[in-house]
Design an enzyme around this catalytic site. Structure first.
Site, PDB file in Angstrom:
ATOM      1  N   HIS A   1       8.544  -8.439 -36.040  1.00 51.23           N
ATOM      2  CA  HIS A   1       8.178  -7.043 -36.278  1.00 51.23           C
ATOM      3  C   HIS A   1       9.233  -6.117 -35.652  1.00 51.23           C
ATOM      4  O   HIS A   1       9.668  -5.141 -36.262  1.00 51.23           O
ATOM      5  CB  HIS A   1       6.815  -6.720 -35.641  1.00 51.23           C
ATOM      6  CG  HIS A   1       5.659  -7.482 -36.209  1.00 51.23           C
ATOM      7  ND1 HIS A   1       4.748  -8.151 -35.424  1.00 51.23           N
ATOM      8  CD2 HIS A   1       5.257  -7.682 -37.493  1.00 51.23           C
ATOM      9  CE1 HIS A   1       3.825  -8.719 -36.197  1.00 51.23           C
ATOM     10  NE2 HIS A   1       4.120  -8.462 -37.451  1.00 51.23           N
TER      11      HIS A   1
ATOM     12  N   LYS B   1     -12.632  -8.203 -38.684  1.00 50.71           N
ATOM     13  CA  LYS B   1     -11.628  -9.231 -38.423  1.00 50.71           C
ATOM     14  C   LYS B   1     -11.581  -9.547 -36.931  1.00 50.71           C
ATOM     15  O   LYS B   1     -11.426  -8.650 -36.097  1.00 50.71           O
ATOM     16  CB  LYS B   1     -10.262  -8.703 -38.895  1.00 50.71           C
ATOM     17  CG  LYS B   1      -9.291  -9.788 -39.295  1.00 50.71           C
ATOM     18  CD  LYS B   1      -8.134  -9.178 -40.072  1.00 50.71           C
ATOM     19  CE  LYS B   1      -6.901 -10.015 -39.967  1.00 50.71           C
ATOM     20  NZ  LYS B   1      -5.744  -9.354 -40.587  1.00 50.71           N
TER      21      LYS B   1
ATOM     22  N   ARG C   1       9.285 -12.151 -45.402  1.00 49.53           N
ATOM     23  CA  ARG C   1       9.879 -13.389 -44.870  1.00 49.53           C
ATOM     24  C   ARG C   1      10.197 -14.380 -45.958  1.00 49.53           C
ATOM     25  O   ARG C   1      11.129 -15.154 -45.851  1.00 49.53           O
ATOM     26  CB  ARG C   1       8.906 -14.041 -43.877  1.00 49.53           C
ATOM     27  CG  ARG C   1       8.836 -13.350 -42.556  1.00 49.53           C
ATOM     28  CD  ARG C   1       7.600 -13.724 -41.795  1.00 49.53           C
ATOM     29  NE  ARG C   1       6.410 -13.207 -42.444  1.00 49.53           N
ATOM     30  CZ  ARG C   1       5.216 -13.185 -41.902  1.00 49.53           C
ATOM     31  NH1 ARG C   1       5.046 -13.672 -40.700  1.00 49.53           N
ATOM     32  NH2 ARG C   1       4.185 -12.676 -42.548  1.00 49.53           N
TER      33      ARG C   1
ATOM     34  N   SER D   1       2.549 -13.734 -36.361  1.00 46.94           N
ATOM     35  CA  SER D   1       1.546 -13.545 -35.299  1.00 46.94           C
ATOM     36  C   SER D   1       0.672 -14.790 -35.203  1.00 46.94           C
ATOM     37  O   SER D   1       0.243 -15.186 -34.113  1.00 46.94           O
ATOM     38  CB  SER D   1       0.690 -12.312 -35.584  1.00 46.94           C
ATOM     39  OG  SER D   1       1.488 -11.163 -35.574  1.00 46.94           O
TER      40      SER D   1
END
Ligand code: ADP
Length: 154
Positions: free
Chosen positions: A17, A41, A90, A128
């Site tokens: 990030h 979440k 990515r 993450s």
């Protein structure tokens, strides 16, 4: 002033990030890192900690601000006067996922562009999720996350 919103969950904020934000600073005057809050979440780090790690990382960079939001990303982007939503790519899985979101956002507000930056090869394996696994099983997170998180975990 050109403002971009870099949105995400940042659970936690990684060097992947970080690298996207740094390159984004060459394109925009200011970057707001927006932590999207989704009450349903479950996260490893609570909102305050995720915010703190980002604020500490950028404490000497006045052009980066960290905020939280709980409305739609496109609504928050509009609220802060952003001309763009910044996202990192990515691989082709990211691309497919991001494409759908970007088109949905465009449908909501065509004045806000989504800008994608390709992650550098040396950062493209960082996520993450990988970082959370490393933390859970006491793996090595050097080189994956900013120092502030490493210090916090010691
Ligand atoms: P989300 O939950 O919205 O996917 P993340 O916090 O996982 O949010 O990621 C935010 C943004 O950062 C996304 O655009 C994601 O593709 C991008 N990103 C995550 N890891 C990397 C990385 N290693 N390199 C480049 N971009 C990344």
């Amino acid at each position: 002033m050109k403002i971009a919103l870099f949105s995400g969950s940042f659970d936690p904020f990684t060097l992947g990030h970080y690298e996207i934000v740094n390159r984004g600073l060459q394109l925009f005057d200011k970057i707001v890192i927006g932590i999207g809050i989704n009450a349903e979440k479950k996260t490893m780090f609570d909102t305050e900690k995720r915010l703190f790690f980002i604020q500490e990382t950028y404490k000497n960079e006045s052009r980066v601000e960290a905020r939280t939001y709980s409305n739609l990303t496109i609504q928050f982007a509009n609220e802060i006067g952003a001309c763009a939503i910044l996202r990192g790519l990515r691989n082709s899985i990211d691309l497919e996922y991001e494409k759908t979101i970007a088109l949905a956002n465009r449908h909501q507000n065509p004045d806000i562009e989504t800008v994608f930056l390709l992650s550098l090869p040396e950062y493209s394996f960082i996520s993450s999720t990988v970082v959370r696994e490393m933390i859970k099983y006491k793996g090595n997170i050097q080189g994956l996350v900013p120092d502030v998180l490493i210090k916090y975990l010691i």
